[in-house]
Design a protein around this motif. Structure first.
Motif, PDB file in Angstrom:
ATOM      1  N   ARG A   1     -10.269   2.728   8.620  1.00 15.20           N
ATOM      2  CA  ARG A   1     -10.024   3.501   7.396  1.00 15.20           C
ATOM      3  C   ARG A   1      -9.304   4.809   7.708  1.00 15.20           C
ATOM      4  NH1 ARG A   1     -14.582   4.090   3.012  1.00 15.20           N
ATOM      5  NH2 ARG A   1     -12.733   5.007   2.053  1.00 15.20           N
TER       6      ARG A   1
ATOM      7  N   SER B   1      -5.646   3.998   8.282  1.00 11.58           N
ATOM      8  CA  SER B   1      -4.940   3.650   7.040  1.00 11.58           C
ATOM      9  C   SER B   1      -4.742   4.856   6.155  1.00 11.58           C
ATOM     10  CB  SER B   1      -5.709   2.566   6.289  1.00 11.58           C
ATOM     11  OG  SER B   1      -6.984   3.040   5.896  1.00 11.58           O
TER      12      SER B   1
ATOM     13  N   LEU C   1       2.597   6.035   4.027  1.00 14.03           N
ATOM     14  CA  LEU C   1       2.940   4.792   3.355  1.00 14.03           C
ATOM     15  C   LEU C   1       4.384   4.791   2.865  1.00 14.03           C
ATOM     16  CD1 LEU C   1      -0.267   4.228   1.177  1.00 14.03           C
ATOM     17  CD2 LEU C   1       0.395   2.992   3.231  1.00 14.03           C
TER      18      LEU C   1
ATOM     19  N   CYS D   1       2.152   5.198  -5.180  1.00 12.24           N
ATOM     20  CA  CYS D   1       2.769   4.110  -4.415  1.00 12.24           C
ATOM     21  C   CYS D   1       1.884   2.869  -4.460  1.00 12.24           C
ATOM     22  CB  CYS D   1       2.970   4.514  -2.957  1.00 12.24           C
ATOM     23  SG  CYS D   1       4.158   5.847  -2.715  1.00 12.24           S
ATOM     24  N   ASP D   2       2.503   1.731  -4.254  1.00 15.01           N
ATOM     25  CA  ASP D   2       1.763   0.494  -4.101  1.00 15.01           C
ATOM     26  C   ASP D   2       0.990   0.563  -2.780  1.00 15.01           C
ATOM     27  OD1 ASP D   2       1.652  -2.438  -2.895  1.00 15.01           O
ATOM     28  OD2 ASP D   2       1.772  -2.643  -5.076  1.00 15.01           O
ATOM     29  N   GLU D   3      -0.311   0.330  -2.847  1.00 17.89           N
ATOM     30  CA  GLU D   3      -1.139   0.515  -1.649  1.00 17.89           C
ATOM     31  C   GLU D   3      -0.862  -0.516  -0.569  1.00 17.89           C
ATOM     32  OE1 GLU D   3      -5.046  -1.893  -3.396  1.00 17.89           O
ATOM     33  OE2 GLU D   3      -5.124   0.262  -3.068  1.00 17.89           O
ATOM     34  N   ASN D   4      -0.210  -1.592  -0.917  1.00 15.97           N
ATOM     35  CA  ASN D   4       0.104  -2.611   0.078  1.00 15.97           C
ATOM     36  C   ASN D   4       1.502  -2.455   0.667  1.00 15.97           C
ATOM     37  OD1 ASN D   4      -2.398  -4.032  -0.149  1.00 15.97           O
ATOM     38  ND2 ASN D   4      -1.680  -4.870  -2.095  1.00 15.97           N
ATOM     39  N   SER D   5       2.497  -2.269  -0.213  1.00 14.21           N
ATOM     40  CA  SER D   5       3.882  -2.208   0.253  1.00 14.21           C
ATOM     41  C   SER D   5       4.344  -0.797   0.581  1.00 14.21           C
ATOM     42  CB  SER D   5       4.812  -2.807  -0.810  1.00 14.21           C
ATOM     43  OG  SER D   5       4.852  -1.974  -1.957  1.00 14.21           O
TER      44      SER D   5
END
Length: 266
Positions: A36, A39, A44, A89-93
């Motif tokens: 965590r 990340s 990002l 922002c998109d948390e994945n991309s």
């Protein structure tokens, strides 16, 4: 004696098992916390998008002390543009999907070469309550094909609504109210998207009539055309907009403000 040794041995074995189990749980917790931490600290935002945002900032006149974008800068703890004010922002991309610069004391105009249009993953764009000096709404906004929400209200835009803007097939809520837009209302409203739910063109200088073809917009729930210069009659085809819950055409020059065929439908 043997019996006592057996009891002690069993206790030691149980204690070792308990300690090993605790160590495994502690190790898993440490791994989780470390993951965590990585990340949360790893930027990002894509470099190309942070660069585009900074170029957009530089293209406008800004009252820095009161603007959301005063903190937009690279260096130190600011390298992740996903943490800048007004940006999600998109948390994945990691792509910028939401840009909210409403009430940001922006001045100037947005030209067709603006770096804003490099943010092609945008799903929501809010530039409301700024001052774009009676410039036209740039047609290239229509190239932001993923937009579902567009708010340009009360931002001193003028001119006609470009057909390119009306080709945005993903829009659900376009709000162009309280500007100085003129000309006729587009026949092909936002490409008649199946997702289109709300259209707000209130308080502009739009003229002409309401297009008959609007009946094709099947999922429209609200249309606000009040405080314009619209003439003629409400088209009978609006009676086929079965999802329509709110239609405001007040303060125009219509002959039949609430015709019986729409009254019967309500």
């Amino acid at each position: 004696m043997c019996k006592t040794w057996l009891v002690i041995s069993t206790m030691e074995s149980s204690l070792c098992y308990l300690i090993s189990k605790c160590l495994i749980i502690l190790l898993c917790l440490c791994i989780h916390l470390f993951t965590r931490f990585l990340s949360s600290t790893q930027p990002l935002c894509h470099d190309s998008e942070s660069s585009a945002l900074l170029q957009f900032k530089q293209s406008l006149k800004i009252k820095e002390s009161a603007s959301k974008i005063a903190s937009w800068k690279l260096g130190g703890d600011n390298n992740d543009c996903c943490l800048w004010k007004g940006i999600d922002c998109d948390e994945n991309s990691g792509h910028v999907i939401d840009l909210d610069l409403s009430n940001s004391n922006l001045y100037g105009s947005i030209n067709s070469n603006s770096s804003l249009f490099q943010l092609d993953h945008l799903q929501s764009l809010n530039l409301a309550f700024n001052d774009f000096s009676y410039s036209e709404i740039p047609a290239r906004i229509g190239q932001l094909s993923r937009l579902t929400y567009l708010n340009l209200s009360s931002s001193v835009f003028s001119g006609k609504i470009s057909p390119l803007i009306c080709s945005m097939s993903s829009l659900q809520v376009p709000n162009l109210s309280n500007n100085s837009l003129d000309g006729s209302i587009p026949q092909r409203l936002f490409n008649f998207s199946y997702s289109l739910q709300v259209v707000n063109l209130k308080s502009n200088n739009l003229q002409g009539g309401i297009p008959q073809s609007w009946s094709e917009v099947n999922n429209l729930k609200l249309i606000n055309l009040s405080q314009n210069k619209i003439q003629g009659q409400l088209p009978k085809s609006l009676a086929y907009c079965t999802a329509l819950e709110n239609l405001d055409v007040s303060d125009n020059q219509l002959n039949d403000v609430f015709p019986t065929y729409l009254a019967a439908q309500g």
